[in-house]
Design an enzyme around this catalytic site. Structure first.
Site, PDB file in Angstrom:
ATOM      1  N   CYS B  15       0.855  -1.183   0.000  1.00 11.68           N
ATOM      2  CA  CYS B  15       0.000   0.000   0.000  1.00 11.68           C
ATOM      3  C   CYS B  15       0.899   1.243   0.000  1.00 11.68           C
ATOM      4  O   CYS B  15       1.902   1.237   0.695  1.00 11.68           O
ATOM      5  CB  CYS B  15      -0.883   0.007   1.238  1.00 11.68           C
ATOM      6  SG  CYS B  15      -2.078   1.340   1.240  1.00 11.68           S
ATOM      7  N   PRO B  16       0.642   2.284  -0.726  1.00 12.83           N
ATOM      8  CA  PRO B  16      -0.605   2.583  -1.450  1.00 12.83           C
ATOM      9  C   PRO B  16      -0.586   2.213  -2.934  1.00 12.83           C
ATOM     10  O   PRO B  16      -1.526   2.567  -3.637  1.00 12.83           O
ATOM     11  CB  PRO B  16      -0.671   4.101  -1.332  1.00 12.83           C
ATOM     12  CG  PRO B  16       0.750   4.519  -1.441  1.00 12.83           C
ATOM     13  CD  PRO B  16       1.557   3.425  -0.766  1.00 12.83           C
TER      14      PRO B  16
END
Lengths: 213, 77
Positions: B15-16
């Site tokens: 992530c992201p």
């Protein structure tokens, strides 16, 4: 024993005290006896909740992992350009340490403890940044740049070193001159300098200039 | 679930990046089309739930296949 707590409340108290002690002294520096004393229970009661010090340590880590910072807001609410997302991520990351500096202490302890689960966990937290930077540069940097691979790798290291050092000076050496500096201003400036170093000028003026204009 | 209009493999990314790439991929879809996403970051399960809640796109399914996480997201009409 002072007050009677329910099972889950007792478990939570043990976890918070253990987090504090592990953060201060590292895995090897704390004994079950010491944690029991901090919670005002006998070791026998503590062992009813956790079979071993290792299990308790893992549970502390698990709890920190559940509070893991989310970058979803940053991605949904900001532009998708490299600099906006990196600025947003840095802000979220720094805020998480600001809310719980034990995160930083346990990370530092774990570097020396050599606990594989812990180092994996903290490596992953930084990996969000290094992945993001490496991926972004891989896409934007021309293929014929000399030493392309090592440049991309170094950019990730540079960013991690910069942010980690700022956090260390702010939260682990509180007598330092960073005490009165706002972390959000500092992170904004660090990201701006970093972007300039890798050849990206932040398109808008620095936040200060925007505010005063 | 096997019907989808576009596929995104975000394996190995933290992530992201999976969310960011999904956002771009969804922007390229027509309304009500479906995007299939494959990810390996365990945090992506929570992340895609939050992403759909915030963007109004519909999370049709979220599951695990051979150690990878697979999501189907339908673009909001």
């Amino acid at each position: 024993m002072s007050t009677r707590l329910s099972g889950p409340e007792r478990r939570q108290t043990i976890l918070s005290q253990a987090q504090r002690l592990f953060a201060e002294k590292g895995f090897h520096g704390v004994s079950i006896d010491e944690i029991s004393r901090a919670v005002s229970v006998s070791p026998a009661i503590l062992y009813r909740h956790f079979d071993s010090k290792q299990e308790l340590y893992d549970a502390v880590l698990q709890q920190l992992a559940c509070q893991r910072e989310s970058y979803v807001d940053t991605v949904v609410n900001s532009g998708t350009n490299f600099e906006d997302v990196l600025t947003g991520m840095t802000h979220v990351f720094i805020s998480s340490v600001d809310e719980n500096p034990n995160l930083l202490r346990i990370e530092m302890q774990s570097l020396l403890d050599g606990n594989p689960a812990t180092s994996e966990f903290f490596k992953n937290r930084w990996k969000s940044f290094t992945d993001y930077i490496e991926f972004g540069l891989n896409q934007s940097m021309p293929y014929d740049v000399p030493n392309r691979e090592i440049t991309i790798l170094s950019a990730g290291l540079m960013f991690q070193g910069m942010v980690r050092e700022a956090l260390l000076q702010k939260y682990l050496q509180p007598e330092d001159r960073l005490v009165d500096v706002s972390m959000s201003e500092l992170s904004h400036e660090l990201v701006r300098l970093f972007l300039r170093a890798i050849g990206i000028e932040k398109s808008r003026l620095s936040r200060k200039a925007v505010i005063s204009s | 679930m096997s019907d989808f209009d576009s596929e995104l493999d975000a394996s190995g990314l933290n992530c992201p990046l999976p969310i960011l790439r999904a956002k771009k991929a969804i922007a390229a879809l027509e309304n009500a089309q479906t995007l299939k996403i494959i990810a390996t970051d365990p945090g992506s399960v929570k992340d895609f739930e939050a992403f759909c809640k915030q963007t109004g796109n519909e999370l049709l399914s979220s599951g695990e296949e051979e150690g990878k996480f697979v999501f189907f997201i339908k673009k909001a009409a």
